[in-house]
Design a protein around this motif. Sequence first.
Motif, PDB file in Angstrom:
ATOM      1  N   LYS A 165       0.795  -0.926  -0.057  1.00 43.45           N
ATOM      2  CA  LYS A 165       0.037  -0.016  -0.133  1.00 43.45           C
ATOM      3  C   LYS A 165       1.067   1.049  -0.317  1.00 43.45           C
ATOM      4  O   LYS A 165       0.409   2.023  -0.726  1.00 43.45           O
ATOM      5  N   ASP A 219      -2.237  -0.963  -4.880  1.00 39.77           N
ATOM      6  CA  ASP A 219      -3.265  -1.251  -4.398  1.00 39.77           C
ATOM      7  C   ASP A 219      -3.862  -2.411  -4.102  1.00 39.77           C
ATOM      8  O   ASP A 219      -4.056  -2.792  -3.670  1.00 39.77           O
ATOM      9  N   GLU A 231      -9.294  -3.120   6.782  1.00 40.75           N
ATOM     10  CA  GLU A 231      -8.510  -2.401   5.104  1.00 40.75           C
ATOM     11  C   GLU A 231      -9.672  -2.720   4.002  1.00 40.75           C
ATOM     12  O   GLU A 231      -9.617  -1.886   3.016  1.00 40.75           O
ATOM     13  N   GLY A 235     -12.553  -1.326   4.263  1.00 45.93           N
ATOM     14  CA  GLY A 235     -12.482   0.514   4.738  1.00 45.93           C
ATOM     15  C   GLY A 235     -13.005   0.966   5.706  1.00 45.93           C
ATOM     16  O   GLY A 235     -12.840   1.854   6.046  1.00 45.93           O
ATOM     17  N   GLU A 256     -12.193   1.627  10.382  1.00 50.71           N
ATOM     18  CA  GLU A 256     -11.164   2.461  10.383  1.00 50.71           C
ATOM     19  C   GLU A 256     -10.918   1.980  12.061  1.00 50.71           C
ATOM     20  O   GLU A 256     -11.758   1.290  13.073  1.00 50.71           O
ATOM     21  N   CYS A 289     -18.449   3.860  -2.790  1.00 52.26           N
ATOM     22  CA  CYS A 289     -17.922   2.330  -2.496  1.00 52.26           C
ATOM     23  C   CYS A 289     -16.652   2.592  -2.313  1.00 52.26           C
ATOM     24  O   CYS A 289     -15.158   3.463  -3.340  1.00 52.26           O
ATOM     25  N   ALA A 290     -15.592   1.922  -1.185  1.00 48.26           N
ATOM     26  CA  ALA A 290     -14.102   2.027  -1.913  1.00 48.26           C
ATOM     27  C   ALA A 290     -14.147   1.158  -3.026  1.00 48.26           C
ATOM     28  O   ALA A 290     -14.787   0.124  -3.559  1.00 48.26           O
ATOM     29  N   GLU A 291     -12.572   1.631  -3.637  1.00 42.24           N
ATOM     30  CA  GLU A 291     -12.378   0.846  -4.759  1.00 42.24           C
ATOM     31  C   GLU A 291     -12.312  -1.175  -4.575  1.00 42.24           C
ATOM     32  O   GLU A 291     -12.940  -1.148  -5.986  1.00 42.24           O
ATOM     33  N   GLU A 297     -21.549   6.189   6.241  1.00 43.80           N
ATOM     34  CA  GLU A 297     -20.725   6.712   5.256  1.00 43.80           C
ATOM     35  C   GLU A 297     -21.676   7.469   4.076  1.00 43.80           C
ATOM     36  O   GLU A 297     -22.697   8.266   4.234  1.00 43.80           O
ATOM     37  N   TRP A 346     -17.068   3.537   5.516  1.00 41.92           N
ATOM     38  CA  TRP A 346     -16.281   4.565   4.795  1.00 41.92           C
ATOM     39  C   TRP A 346     -16.032   5.757   3.965  1.00 41.92           C
ATOM     40  O   TRP A 346     -17.636   6.373   3.709  1.00 41.92           O
ATOM     41  N   MET A 347     -15.932   6.423   3.552  1.00 41.01           N
ATOM     42  CA  MET A 347     -16.077   8.314   3.157  1.00 41.01           C
ATOM     43  C   MET A 347     -17.242   8.897   3.601  1.00 41.01           C
ATOM     44  O   MET A 347     -17.788   8.944   2.417  1.00 41.01           O
TER      45      MET A 347
END
Length: 731
Positions: free
Chosen positions: A94, A99, A122, A125, A127, A303-305, A386, A421-422
């Motif tokens: 990372k 990635d 991870e 996404g 924490e 959404c997380a990639e 999110e 996330w995000m």
Amino acid sequence: MDMPLRDAPADATDLEHLRQEADRLRDEQSWADAAEAYGQYLRLCAEDGPIWVQYGHCLKEGGDPKGALLCYREAERLLPEDSDLQLQIGHALKLLGRDDEAFSAYALALTLDPGNVFARAELMGGELPSDPLPKPAPKPASPPRPAPALTRAVDGALVFDASDLLDYFRHNRAPTGIQRVQLNIIREALAADAEATTLVAFDPRTGAWKALPTALFLDLAELSATGADTREAEWVALVATVTGMLRGAAPHAFAPDSALVNLGTSWWIPDYLRRVREAKSRFGIRYIPFVHDCIPLEVPEHCAEGLVNEFARWFAGLCLHADAVLVNSESSAEDFRRWQRAVLPRLEIPCFRVPLDAAPPMAEPGALPEPVRDGRPYVLAVGTIESRKNHLMLFQAWLALLRRYGPAAVPDLVCVGKRGWMAEEALRLHARLPLLRGKIHLLHEVPDTALAALYGNCLFTLNNSHYEGWGLPVTESLAHGKLALVPDHSGFRDSGAAGAIFFAPGSLPDLMEKIWRLASDPRHREALEARLAGRFRLRSWAEVAAQLVRDARAGAASRLPAPWARAVPPLGLAQPLGLLPGPEPSLAMALADLLRQGAGWSAPEPWGALACLGASALRLALPAEAAGESLRVYVELLGQAEPCVLTLRALREGGAAVAETVTLGVAERRFAMLVLPAAEGGDLLLSLEPASGSEAEAGRVGVCSLMACRATDHAARLDYLESRALIRLPG
């Protein structure tokens, strides 16, 4: 990365002192000095895998992720089953900007240890606090025990896969949307016919499903509803009991023609569909997943990639493996059909709609949470905090209302849900303005008893997702007799059809107008609630479960082609085995997984997949045009850490085999070619075996791609070789 040189310690005592000194420097975060000490230790004890990990960690913390990755790879040779090591590899990748490779390392870490909370964070996404320095792992005391015998199957059972639910409970307690659905449906299915209902969970360590005792499942379900504290002794003991029982249990043997019904998610489990394929071949099972939504495909920007890529690959593979699917709304059904046709335009997978219009089990209301315990009026929003839930627009609406009407006139907003996330922009806005912090309360890990109290005492509820498959909080709100204000799109139209108040999606003025009208006009709100009470009826979860069981049995009666027969690629088309990126599902993604046969494969990586010689094979369905043709078969191989000599053996199913012996150097990439004589039909089967007389009985080789073409098709051969060569050119 040069190891520092010192005079060698005189004896084992000095060597141990050097290691202890390195540990001390590491604990003091003196990274350069600690790396020097670990490097000197490894000059003398080069086979100490845990110390390679420590050396790599010090280099990474000292700003050298490339050197760290080299150390971790050396440790991987010595500790191939170490989950935390894969986590560290992912962190180093990372940092290097690789990635996709990092995502694969995190997935492998989770495969090796489903309880690796940092790897899960991870991948999902989420924490978590930074993971601590990895400590040297103890050396195994004895070789692994042989696998236990299969458990006996129950004839005629629907087999519910609770893997996703159990994984959730390892790190959480209070259930959210999909977990509530699973708990309620499985519990009611058991109550209706325990003899015909079997529970299993997938064990990534062994690649097998294990039977889950009904009593343990019911204990988890009951205890999860009584609190949210995952540290409570009774909860910790129960989760540990379930985890230990599954690890020691024998693999489950499915009854013939039984249906494996997965009500949760499985996209995050590496190689899950390959194991489904093996179970279909071995036991004749039917696979019926519940597709709750296609959100990563519909709104990938929220959404997380890594999630988008993984979901796209899972969806593509699902199209080759599912015998039927269950969905919750007409919106989800339309989305599934559209994306399925994009992958397999000539196949129609049966799709059964099971609306989740069920009254939630009514927990006895407990005390209200502290922020609203004083009786102040509030609006309730339930859902993960999110990007997709669009809390930012809610916070902006509240800020505008507060500035227009004043804090005394505007109700509070209570947001219940885990942090996802995000959501940073919304959280920054909330944290930055005292006016918002005083009126908007973010609550996490709320038990069912407190949630029931929140529903019962709120003015109304509010949801503002960009997209939903169903919208369970809407159903729960209406069940409590509370109006739900939601955007007019996607699954909200199904879940809110009986009585939700709709606003124009993305319209801040319309949202503000409807919030203010419902909050400031009690007569208007009470009239709508009275109308809701007169026309709204929810089903029981027993009714929902009964419908789902009927539909699952109907789906199990379908007779779709086997996975490898659903999509036959044309001759001359390169078939990569690696993880292909999204954001949309493709047939190539599904075929990359489908090619691998046998128990010797590792989970795929971006470049391809590792095969254990003697336990790995490739299977490629051949089109009708291949009948009567001589074929050239190309395999792209990648050498590993040790030189390897292997035999490739290829044949058309039921025909004579041809073989080719290949010698691969360390990290060498090579194309092997075999010529198959003309035959009338049958799939292409290719096995990877140790060469006769080779000492590498358990050797591994990387397989990057496969291609079959007519022996006379020189253009296809050149296109394949050139395309694969271009992939490897530096970028």
